[in-house]
Motif scaffolding. Structure first.
Motif, mmCIF file in Angstrom:
data_model
loop_
_atom_site.group_PDB
_atom_site.id
_atom_site.type_symbol
_atom_site.label_atom_id
_atom_site.label_comp_id
_atom_site.label_asym_id
_atom_site.label_seq_id
_atom_site.Cartn_x
_atom_site.Cartn_y
_atom_site.Cartn_z
ATOM 1 N N VAL A 299 0.840 -1.192 0.000
ATOM 2 C CA VAL A 299 0.000 0.000 0.000
ATOM 3 C C VAL A 299 0.876 1.244 0.000
ATOM 4 O O VAL A 299 1.810 1.360 0.807
ATOM 5 C CB VAL A 299 -0.927 0.001 1.233
ATOM 6 N N GLN A 618 -4.290 3.180 -2.094
ATOM 7 C CA GLN A 618 -3.615 3.074 -3.385
ATOM 8 C C GLN A 618 -2.418 2.152 -3.211
ATOM 9 O O GLN A 618 -1.800 2.103 -2.145
ATOM 10 C CB GLN A 618 -3.158 4.445 -3.879
ATOM 11 N N CYS A 619 -2.112 1.410 -4.286
ATOM 12 C CA CYS A 619 -1.024 0.448 -4.231
ATOM 13 C C CYS A 619 0.098 0.871 -5.182
ATOM 14 O O CYS A 619 -0.103 1.693 -6.087
ATOM 15 C CB CYS A 619 -1.520 -0.946 -4.603
ATOM 16 N N GLU A 622 0.145 -0.946 -9.232
ATOM 17 C CA GLU A 622 -0.773 -2.031 -9.560
ATOM 18 C C GLU A 622 -2.088 -1.451 -10.060
ATOM 19 O O GLU A 622 -2.608 -0.497 -9.506
ATOM 20 C CB GLU A 622 -1.022 -2.920 -8.346
ATOM 21 N N CYS A 625 -6.042 -2.726 -6.879
ATOM 22 C CA CYS A 625 -5.574 -2.619 -5.500
ATOM 23 C C CYS A 625 -6.610 -3.242 -4.570
ATOM 24 O O CYS A 625 -7.740 -3.538 -4.983
ATOM 25 C CB CYS A 625 -5.337 -1.149 -5.136
#
Length: 944
Positions: A299, A618-619, A622, A625
C-alpha cells in the motif's frame, strides 16, 4: 228292416268318418300351428346387439366411476320386440380388469362402466380389456340370446396429489470461501411418489429460513447472494423445502449446513462494535487496538474517514435540550427573539396541548400529525416584521404516505376574522420549502416579491435539520445546517390592502377566520418541530448560525503532536467528521487509535451514536488494489446521574397590609441546591440508598405561580427591578397568574434574582396570598420540588386587636421555616445551633426586661409624644423589621443585614416566651397610646 238297419249302420259309419276327419284336421292344424310358432320364433331374434368398436375411459384413483368416450350404449335392430330387442347386460372379458359394466336402461341400451374396487394409479396407470353386449333372447329366461361383437376398452387412471415431496437426504453440507459469490454451492433433491408427471415432478425449491444470504433455484442449486465473512459468521444453517407441480409442499424440510472458510481479507481488525461512554468521564478512545490488514499487499497511500452520527440521540445532535431563545443568548445572538414553541408553563401555556416528540429524555420537540396546531397569544407575537427579521427552527419532515400533496404550514400569520389573507407564512409543499411575505400598500403599491421557493432533499429525508430564513427584503436567504441556499423561484404579487382586521399567528397550521361558516385551522403540518423563533431587526451572522447548530459532543484526536508531520488530518467544525491520510501504514494505524469520542454535556441523552469508518487505498504500480470495506460501530452513552433540585426557604410570612404598598421581598431567604445520588461509583436514583453529592449546573427557567385567585389588576403585582438582571442571561415575563424567569444561567444567579422578586399591593386584599415556585433544567427534563410560600396579611383592625388582647409588641413579619437537615453537614451544624440558641435566649431575656421597664414609666400627658420613640427603641431587638424608606435598595440587600434578619427570625419563639412577664404591665397602657404607637411604627416601616 234290414234296409233300415243298414241305413243306420251306414249313418253311424259316416258319422265316425266325419269325426275322424275332424280330429285329423285338428291334429294337422295343431301341428301346423306348432310348426309356424317355431318358425316365427326363429324369425323374431334374428339380430345381434351393436356397440362401438373401441372405447377410451378415464377413472380418478380411489373412485369407481369411469368416464367413457363414447358413452357405453348397445343397440339392437330387433327392437321394439320384447326381449329380442332389449339389452340385458354387458360382459367384461379379462380377469385382470377390475371393472364391471351394468345396464342402466334395457330399452335404450345405456350402460355404465365402473370399478369393482379401489384403483391405485401408483400400481397401474392404465387398463385394456374386451367388452360385449347381449340381448335378452326370446323370453324372460334369456334363451336364444345374441351377443355383440367384441369392443376394446382403454381406461387411464387419473392421479390424485396424495404424496408430498421427500428429500433424498435429511441434511446437506457445503462449504464456501469467504469473499466469493458462487453460482452453485450444492444441490438438494426431492422426489414424489405420485404417478402423474404433474404431481410426481418437483417444480420449485424454496428457502424457508428468514433473513438469509442464500437463494435456491428450481433445480435445487443453492448459491450465496452476497460475499460471506468468516469473522462475521463461520457457519450458516438454513432450511429448504420443495414443492411438486401441484404446489404440495414437502412434509419435512431439508437442513443445509454451509461452512465459511476463512481467507486473508483486507480490512480493519481489532476494533469493537460497541463502545460504552459514561457521562462525565470526558473523552473515550474509540479504537485503541485497531490496525489495517492488507494481506501482504503493498500500500502506497491510505485515507480513512471517521464519521459520527448523533441524529438518533436527539434533535440533530444532543444539544443540551435548552430552548432556542436560551441558545441564542449563549451564542451571542442579538436580543429580542420570540420563542414560539417554549416549554409549557403557567405563562407560556399555548404549547400544553401539543404532543411532545420523544418523551422525557429527549429534546424539547413537538410532533405534528395533521391534527395539532397552536395559537400564539397576541402579547407574544413579535411586531413590526417589515424588511428585516429572522425565522429559525429545527424540522424533521418526510413525505406522508397516502396523503395528498397539500400545503403543510409551519408558521402562519393570517386574518383573525372576516377575510382569509396570509400576511406571512412558512410551509412545505411537495417537498419544497416556501416562504410567503405579503407587503402592505402602505409600503409600496407595485408588484413585489411575495413567495420564495427552495427545493432540497433535506426537506423530506425524515432527518433533523436546522433552518434559518434570513429576510432582508427583497433578499431572502435560507441556511440549512449552516449552508446557504438561494431560492430557485421567486413569485411576485400585489401588496395587501390595509385594513383594521386583527391577525392571528399560528404554529402547525394556518388559521382561516373568514370566508367560511366557522373559523378553523387548515393546511396542517405533518412532522416534528423544535426551537421555532422569530427575531425582528438585525440579521444574524454566519458565526452565530453555526454556533446555534453546534454540538456538545463529537470526535477528537488526542495527542496531536505525536501524529507526526507525515499524517494529514481534517476535523470539520461540528467535530462529527475526521479525515486522515498518509503514506505510512503503521503511522496511520497509530493515528486511528488516537481518535476519541467526547461529550461535554452534564446530562447527555442516553442512547446509541453510530460510527462509520470508510477507507480508500492506493497500491504501488498495480492496476487492481485491495478494497477495504466500511465498518460500523456504536457509541452507547449510558444513563447520566439525574439531579434532584431542592428549594428551601420560609414557608410562612406574616406582614401588615400597609407595608405591602412599598413591596415585600417574598423569597429573601431562598436557597436552591442540586444533588445527585451515587453509590459505588454507579448512578442510583434511590436517594435513600446512596450518599448525596451537591453538583453545580444551570437552570433554564423558574416559575412563580399565584395559587388561588389571580392578582387583581391595578391593585396587586409581582415586580422585579431591571438592575437585578444585569450581567445575567436571564429574562422574565409577568402576568396576573405569576412570573416566569427564564434563560440558561447558574443556580446562584437564579437564586440572586428570585430573592429580589417583590409582591406589591396598593389596597386591602385578602388575608392570605399563596405563591408556588418551581425551577427546571433542560426544559422540564429535570423539575425541582414545589416550594410553597404563604403570606398572611394583617389588616389594621386585626393588628389593633392583636395588640390589645395579646399585649405583645407588634410583629411586622413572622417567618416560619421548614426543618431541613443535610445528612452530610449534621455533625458540623449541631454545635453552631447550640451556641446560637444560648445567645438568643440571653438576648430574649434582655428584650423582656427592657419592655417591662418601658411599660412601667409614668403615663402622664407630657410623655405621650416621647413614648413611641422609646417604645420603638425598646422594640429594636424584636422580630419586626423597621427601616427608613429613604435607604437605598442595595443597602437593604447587603449580606450583613440578611444575616442579622435571619438571626432575629430565630429569636422569635424565645422572645415571645420572655415577653409574657410584662403582660400585666402592658394592660395599663391606654388605648390612645396603642393607636398612636401602632400608627407611628407602621407608618415609618418599610419591609423588604
Amino acid at each position: 228292416m234290414f234296409l233300415l238297419c243298414k241305413c243306420e249302420r251306414d249313418q253311424e259309419e259316416q258319422k265316425d268318418q266325419r269325426s275322424f276327419t275332424t280330429m285329423r284336421r285338428i291334429l294337422i292344424l295343431m301341428l301346423l300351428a306348432l310348426g309356424l310358432s317355431c318358425v316365427r320364433a326363429h324369425r323374431v331374434n334374428k339380430h345381434k346387439p351393436w356397440i362401438e368398436s373401441s372405447y377410451h375411459g378415464i377413472i380418478t384413483e380411489n373412485t369407481d366411476a369411469v368416464l367413457l368416450d363414447p358413452p357405453l350404449v348397445a343397440l339392437d335392430k330387433d327392437a321394439p320386440v320384447p326381449y329380442a330387442g332389449e339389452i340385458c347386460g354387458f360382459h367384461v372379458q379379462g380377469l385382470s380388469a377390475p371393472f364391471e359394466a351394468v345396464v342402466l336402461n334395457r330399452t335404450s341400451g345405456e350402460g355404465r362402466l365402473r370399478a369393482r374396487g379401489p384403483i391405485d394409479c401408483e400400481r397401474q396407470r392404465e387398463f385394456t380389456f374386451i367388452i360385449q353386449a347381449h340381448d335378452c333372447g326370446t323370453g324372460p329366461e334369456g334363451h336364444a340370446e345374441k351377443r355383440s361383437h367384441k369392443a376394446v376398452v382403454h381406461v387411464q387412471v387419473g392421479d390424485v396429489n396424495e404424496f408430498s415431496p421427500v428429500f433424498g437426504q435429511r441434511e446437506y453440507h457445503g462449504s464456501v470461501t469467504e469473499g466469493k459469490v458462487y453460482d452453485s454451492i450444492l444441490q438438494v433433491q426431492a422426489s414424489d411418489q405420485d404417478c402423474s408427471p404433474q404431481y410426481s415432478q418437483i417444480c420449485n425449491y424454496q428457502i424457508s429460513s428468514q433473513d438469509t444470504a442464500f437463494a435456491v433455484d428450481r433445480n435445487g442449486n443453492i448459491r450465496n447472494t452476497e460475499s460471506l465473512s468468516f469473522d462475521k459468521k463461520s457457519h450458516y444453517k438454513i432450511r429448504v423445502t420443495a414443492f411438486d407441480c401441484g404446489q404440495k409442499r414437502a412434509a419435512q424440510d431439508a437442513v443445509v449446513h454451509i461452512h465459511v472458510k476463512p481467507v486473508c481479507k483486507p480490512g480493519w481488525q481489532g476494533w469493537s462494535k460497541l463502545v460504552d461512554h459514561e457521562p462525565g468521564t470526558g473523552s473515550k478512545l474509540l479504537f485503541p487496538k485497531m490496525h489495517l490488514e492488507t494481506c501482504a499487499g503493498s500500500v502506497s497511500w491510505i485515507r480513512a474517514t471517521v464519521e459520527l452520527e448523533t441524529s438518533a440521540a436527539g434533535r440533530g445532535c444532543d444539544r443540551q435540550s435548552y430552548s432556542e431563545r436560551s441558545l441564542q443568548k449563549l451564542c451571542g445572538a442579538s436580543s429580542g427573539s420570540t420563542d414560539l414553541l417554549p416549554a409549557s408553563s403557567s405563562v407560556f401555556n399555548w404549547t400544553a396541548t401539543l404532543v411532545m416528540d420523544g418523551g422525557r429524555d429527549s429534546d424539547l420537540t413537538y410532533r405534528f400529525d395533521g391534527r395539532q396546531a397552536a395559537k400564539i397569544p397576541d402579547w407574544v407575537v413579535p411586531q413590526n416584521l417589515t424588511h428585516q427579521f429572522t425565522i429559525t427552527t429545527w424540522m424533521k419532515h418526510g413525505p406522508s404516505p397516502g396523503q395528498r400533496a397539500e400545503k403543510e404550514t409551519l408558521l402562519c400569520n393570517s386574518d383573525k376574522t372576516e377575510m382569509n389573507r396570509h400576511h406571512y407564512s412558512l410551509y412545505v409543499h411537495n417537498c419544497r420549502l416556501v416562504f410567503l411575505l405579503r407587503t402592505d400598500y402602505t409600503q409600496t403599491d407595485s408588484f413585489r416579491p411575495a413567495e420564495f421557493h427552495w427545493k432540497l432533499e433535506q426537506i423530506c429525508d425524515k432527518e433533523w435539520h436546522y433552518y434559518v430564513i434570513s429576510i432582508d427584503f427583497p433578499v431572502v436567504t435560507l441556511y440549512v445546517d449552516g449552508v446557504t441556499f438561494d431560492p430557485y423561484l421567486v413569485t411576485d404579487d400585489w401588496p395587501i390592502h390595509s385594513s383594521q382586521i386583527h391577525v392571528q399567528l399560528t404554529v402547525g397550521a394556518c388559521w382561516q377566520g373568514g370566508e367560511v361558516s366557522k373559523a378553523k385551522f387548515t393546511q396542517y403540518f405533518r412532522g416534528s418541530l423544535s426551537g421555532l423563533t422569530i427575531r425582528p431587526g438585525k440579521i444574524e451572522s454566519q458565526k452565530i448560525i453555526s454556533c446555534l447548530q453546534a454540538c456538545k459532543e463529537g470526535l477528537d484526536i488526542t495527542a496531536l503532536e505525536s501524529l507526526g508531520r507525515r499524517i494529514k488530518f481534517h476535523l470539520n467544525p461540528a467535530q462529527s467528521l475526521v479525515v486522515m491520510e498518509g503514506e505510512d501504514l503503521e503511522q496511520m494505524n497509530a493515528a486511528l487509535r488516537k481518535v476519541s469520542y467526547i461529550n461535554s454535556q452534564q446530562f447527555p441523552t442516553k442512547g446509541a451514536r453510530h460510527l462509520r469508518i470508510s477507507t480508500a487505498v492506493q497500491c504501488f504500480g498495480e492496476d487492481v488494489c485491495i478494497s477495504v470495506p466500511d465498518i460500523e460501530a456504536v457509541v452507547m452513552v449510558m444513563q447520566p446521574s439525574e439531579p434532584r433540585i431542592t428549594i428551601n426557604g420560609a414557608e410562612h410570612l406574616t406582614v401588615p397590609a400597609s407595608d405591602l404598598a412599598l413591596g415585600l421581598s417574598l423569597f429573601r431567604d431562598l436557597h436552591i441546591i442540586s444533588t445527585v445520588t451515587k453509590r459505588d461509583g454507579q448512578t442510583n436514583t434511590d436517594h435513600g440508598s446512596g450518599a448525596f453529592k451537591e453538583i453545580i449546573h444551570n437552570l433554564d427557567y423558574c416559575d412563580i405561580m399565584v395559587l388561588g385567585e389571580e392578582l387583581k389588576a391595578g391593585l396587586e403585582s409581582l415586580g422585579l427591578h431591571h438592575s437585578a438582571l444585569l450581567g445575567k442571561h436571564l429574562e422574565y415575563t409577568n402576568s396576573s397568574t405569576g412570573m416566569s424567569i427564564y434563560g440558561v444561567d447558574s443556580i446562584s444567579h437564579y437564586t440572586e434574582v428570585i430573592r429580589q422578586v417583590r409582591y406589591q399591593s396598593r389596597q386591602a386584599v385578602d388575608s392570605v396570598r399563596t405563591f408556588r415556585l418551581t425551577c427546571s433544567e433542560l426544559n422540564g427534563r429535570y423539575i425541582s420540588d414545589q416550594y410553597t410560600l404563604q403570606v398572611n396579611i394583617l389588616h389594621s383592625e386585626e393588628a389593633i386587636e392583636y395588640v390589645n388582647h395579646a399585649m405583645a409588641p407588634p410583629k411586622y413579619m413572622q417567618m416560619s421555616y421548614p426543618t431541613v437537615i443535610d445528612s452530610n453537614s449534621y455533625s458540623s451544624v449541631v454545635p453552631a445551633i447550640a451556641t446560637a440558641v444560648i445567645v438568643l435566649c440571653i438576648a430574649a431575656l434582655l428584650v423582656a426586661l427592657m419592655n417591662v421597664y418601658c411599660l412601667n414609666q409614668p403615663q402622664n400627658q407630657e410623655h405621650i409624644h416621647t413614648l413611641p420613640e422609646k417604645q420603638a427603641d425598646c422594640d429594636g431587638s424584636s422580630l419586626s423589621i423597621t427601616v427608613n424608606p429613604l435607604e437605598s435598595f442595595q443597602e437593604l440587600q447587603s449580606a450583613e443585614e440578611v444575616t442579622e434578619e435571619e438571626e432575629e427570625d430565630d429569636e422569635e419563639e424565645d422572645c415571645d416566651i420572655s415577653g409574657t412577664d410584662s403582660d400585666s404591665d402592658e394592660e395599663e397602657t391606654s388605648t390612645s397610646f396603642v393607636h398612636h404607637q401602632t400608627r407611628m411604627q407602621w407608618g415609618t416601616s418599610t419591609l423588604h
